[in-house]
Design an enzyme around this catalytic site. Structure first.
Site, PDB file in Angstrom:
ATOM      1  N   ASP A 146       8.424  -3.838  -1.466  1.00 14.35           N
ATOM      2  CA  ASP A 146       8.829  -2.643  -2.220  1.00 14.35           C
ATOM      3  C   ASP A 146       8.329  -1.391  -1.480  1.00 14.35           C
ATOM      4  OD1 ASP A 146       6.205  -2.119  -4.713  1.00 14.35           O
ATOM      5  OD2 ASP A 146       6.104  -3.103  -2.745  1.00 14.35           O
ATOM      6  N   ASP A 193       3.637  -1.696   2.547  1.00 13.50           N
ATOM      7  CA  ASP A 193       4.718  -2.655   2.834  1.00 13.50           C
ATOM      8  C   ASP A 193       5.324  -2.364   4.203  1.00 13.50           C
ATOM      9  OD1 ASP A 193       4.820  -1.830  -0.206  1.00 13.50           O
ATOM     10  OD2 ASP A 193       5.639  -3.850  -0.141  1.00 13.50           O
ATOM     11  N   ASN A 247       7.164   0.123  -6.043  1.00 13.00           N
ATOM     12  CA  ASN A 247       6.526   1.426  -5.766  1.00 13.00           C
ATOM     13  C   ASN A 247       7.442   2.586  -6.168  1.00 13.00           C
ATOM     14  OD1 ASN A 247       3.970   0.804  -4.646  1.00 13.00           O
ATOM     15  ND2 ASN A 247       4.999   0.031  -2.819  1.00 13.00           N
ATOM     16  N   THR A 253       5.155  -8.773  -1.171  1.00  7.45           N
ATOM     17  CA  THR A 253       4.135  -7.708  -1.192  1.00  7.45           C
ATOM     18  C   THR A 253       4.486  -6.632  -2.228  1.00  7.45           C
ATOM     19  OG1 THR A 253       5.248  -6.465   0.589  1.00  7.45           O
ATOM     20  CG2 THR A 253       3.542  -8.071   1.233  1.00  7.45           C
ATOM     21  N   PHE A 268      -1.149  -3.441  -9.634  1.00  8.21           N
ATOM     22  CA  PHE A 268       0.223  -2.953  -9.806  1.00  8.21           C
ATOM     23  C   PHE A 268       1.301  -4.036  -9.672  1.00  8.21           C
ATOM     24  CE2 PHE A 268       3.602   0.006 -10.036  1.00  8.21           C
ATOM     25  CZ  PHE A 268       4.567  -0.465  -9.147  1.00  8.21           C
ATOM     26  N   ASN A 269       1.281  -4.818  -8.587  1.00  4.87           N
ATOM     27  CA  ASN A 269       2.382  -5.765  -8.345  1.00  4.87           C
ATOM     28  C   ASN A 269       2.533  -6.769  -9.494  1.00  4.87           C
ATOM     29  OD1 ASN A 269       3.168  -4.657  -5.925  1.00  4.87           O
ATOM     30  ND2 ASN A 269       1.894  -6.036  -4.678  1.00  4.87           N
ATOM     31  N   GLN A 287      -4.213   8.350  -1.793  1.00  7.85           N
ATOM     32  CA  GLN A 287      -5.257   7.421  -2.261  1.00  7.85           C
ATOM     33  C   GLN A 287      -6.555   8.179  -2.542  1.00  7.85           C
ATOM     34  OE1 GLN A 287      -5.349   4.055  -2.833  1.00  7.85           O
ATOM     35  NE2 GLN A 287      -3.308   3.444  -2.197  1.00  7.85           N
ATOM     36  N   HIS A 328      -3.312  -2.740   1.630  1.00  8.67           N
ATOM     37  CA  HIS A 328      -3.072  -3.936   0.828  1.00  8.67           C
ATOM     38  C   HIS A 328      -2.141  -4.954   1.523  1.00  8.67           C
ATOM     39  CE1 HIS A 328      -4.853  -1.679  -2.503  1.00  8.67           C
ATOM     40  NE2 HIS A 328      -3.916  -0.765  -2.404  1.00  8.67           N
ATOM     41  N   ASP A 329      -0.896  -4.601   1.711  1.00  6.00           N
ATOM     42  CA  ASP A 329       0.122  -5.586   2.108  1.00  6.00           C
ATOM     43  C   ASP A 329      -0.068  -6.192   3.498  1.00  6.00           C
ATOM     44  OD1 ASP A 329       2.637  -3.637   0.353  1.00  6.00           O
ATOM     45  OD2 ASP A 329       1.177  -5.092  -0.370  1.00  6.00           O
TER      46      ASP A 329
HETATM   47  O1  RIB Z   1      -1.563  -2.684  -5.863  1.00  2.10           O
HETATM   48  C1  RIB Z   1      -1.157  -2.545  -4.530  1.00  2.10           C
HETATM   49  C2  RIB Z   1       0.240  -3.053  -4.354  1.00  2.10           C
HETATM   50  O2  RIB Z   1       1.128  -2.296  -5.161  1.00  2.10           O
HETATM   51  C3  RIB Z   1       0.745  -2.885  -2.910  1.00  2.10           C
HETATM   52  O3  RIB Z   1       1.649  -3.913  -2.617  1.00  2.10           O
HETATM   53  C4  RIB Z   1       1.470  -1.575  -2.960  1.00  2.10           C
HETATM   54  O4  RIB Z   1       2.509  -1.492  -1.976  1.00  2.10           O
HETATM   55  C5  RIB Z   1       2.077  -1.621  -4.334  1.00  2.10           C
HETATM   56  O5  RIB Z   1       3.261  -2.404  -4.248  1.00  2.10           O
HETATM   57 CA    CA Z   2       3.919  -3.348  -1.922  1.00  5.89          CA
END
Ligand code: RIB
Ligand code: CA
Length: 335
Positions: A16, A21, A45, A131, A172-173, A234, A246-247
């Site tokens: 996303d 990503d 996102n 991701t 979030f994901n 951030q 993260h990804d």
């Molecule tokens: O929480 C972080 C995740 O949420 C990452 O994959 C970021 O790209 C969002 O998708």
């Molecule tokens: Ca992501």
């Protein structure tokens, strides 16, 4: 003794984009250990229209995706209302760099159908690397259960056994589609979970970003431009001095799993909590395992008898230097 060269890992990257990503796509598209079979896109996102445009732009910028199908997927979660992360990734979902018109276009298939086709048509199993929210993966599993045995493993970014990032409980994901996450975590295939607990240790420090930027090729410059925006957002939202990448941890794990320490845990998704909806409930101490400390509660189908036993390898630590060498080496492969 001759060492047997490791075969490249066949993957489908479901994403996303999203700044992190985008970095994961650029790593997967170039590294010889990764055989990128497709990029599939999901709302997360940002709205699907924006994440698709971002995926096409990043795949085009990689100059390595001309022969890889890119497909648009689910525009909404399976059950809950949609949530997006505009505060982190900006209005476009990939604020910062300026892209022209993407050179690449979309596959005519829906991402769910592309995932199904690739898995069923493949001679050997394929690793899924989600991701973003797990909507596309869950819908593919529900639409065609036959694909499950063709999934080598699922290496996903999502969840946390400690603190969330969209609520105190949820990452979030997973929060963006908890029901989809439940389908994935109960599908029975091996899962590697890169949660916030480890991704918050995989930070894009100014020093590391400058090192990659110094490579000077277009993809390295794009990386640095994306990190510039990502670092600002951030910092504003979480106060981080260096944004968690993260990804890319998923791609780094595939390239060199020794970069991470993982722990087998049972991971279940909270679907009913008012405060905990979307939490990955991770049994870090094996409390609910029949051989665990509380086993007298489970013997003979005791009061709390539940499915037991780990269903995921959950990342608990990362070798920061190794992680960043993998990222640097990926961008050094772009000439
Ligand atoms: O929480 C972080 C995740 O949420 C990452 O994959 C970021 O790209 C969002 O998708
Ligand atoms: Ca992501």
């Amino acid at each position: 003794m001759a060492t047997t060269a490791k075969k490249p890992v066949k993957i489908i990257h479901d994403c996303d984009p999203g700044h992190d990503d985008a970095v994961a796509i650029l790593m997967a598209a170039v590294h010889p250990m990764i055989d990128l079979k497709a990029v599939t896109v999901v709302a997360g996102n940002q709205t699907l229209e924006k994440t698709v445009r971002n995926a096409l732009n990043v795949c085009s910028a990689s100059k390595r995706c001309a022969d890889i199908p890119i497909a648009a997927g689910m525009s909404r979660p399976m059950v809950r209302e949609q949530v997006i992360a505009g505060d982190i990734h900006g209005e476009s979902g990939l604020d910062g760099p300026v892209f022209g018109e993407p050179e690449l276009g979309l596959d005519t298939r829906h991402a769910v159908d592309l995932i199904i086709d690739l898995l069923l048509d493949s001679d050997d199993p394929i690793t899924l690397v989600p991701t973003g929210p797990l909507t596309n993966i869950a819908m593919a599993i529900r639409k065609e259960p036959e694909i499950v045995e063709k999934i080598e493993r699922i290496v996903l970014m999502g969840g946390a056994y400690q603190h969330g990032n969209v609520t105190p409980s949820a990452e979030f994901n997973i929060y963006a589609d908890p029901e989809a996450a439940h389908v994935v975590f109960t599908c029975g295939r091996p899962i590697v979970m890169m949660g916030l607990d480890v991704t918050r240790k995989a930070n894009a420090t100014a020093e590391m970003v400058a090192k990659v930027r110094s490579l000077g090729n277009p993809q390295a410059i794009l990386f640095a431009e994306m990190m510039e925006f990502f670092a600002k957002s951030q910092k504003e939202v979480f106060g981080w001095d260096a944004p968690p990448l993260h990804d890319p941890t998923c791609i780094a794990w595939l390239i060199d799993p020794t970069c991470f320490t993982t722990k087998p845990m049972r991971v279940e998704i909270e679907l009913r909590g008012s405060l905990t909806y979307g939490r990955t409930s991770c049994d870090y101490f094996g409390l609910e395992h029949q051989e665990g400390p509380g086993k007298e509660l489970y013997e003979g189908g005791g009061a709390l008898a539940r499915p037991t036993g780990p269903n995921a390898e959950v990342a608990v630590d990362v070798d920061f230097e190794k992680f960043w060498k993998i990222i640097y080496d990926c961008f050094a492969l772009y000439k």
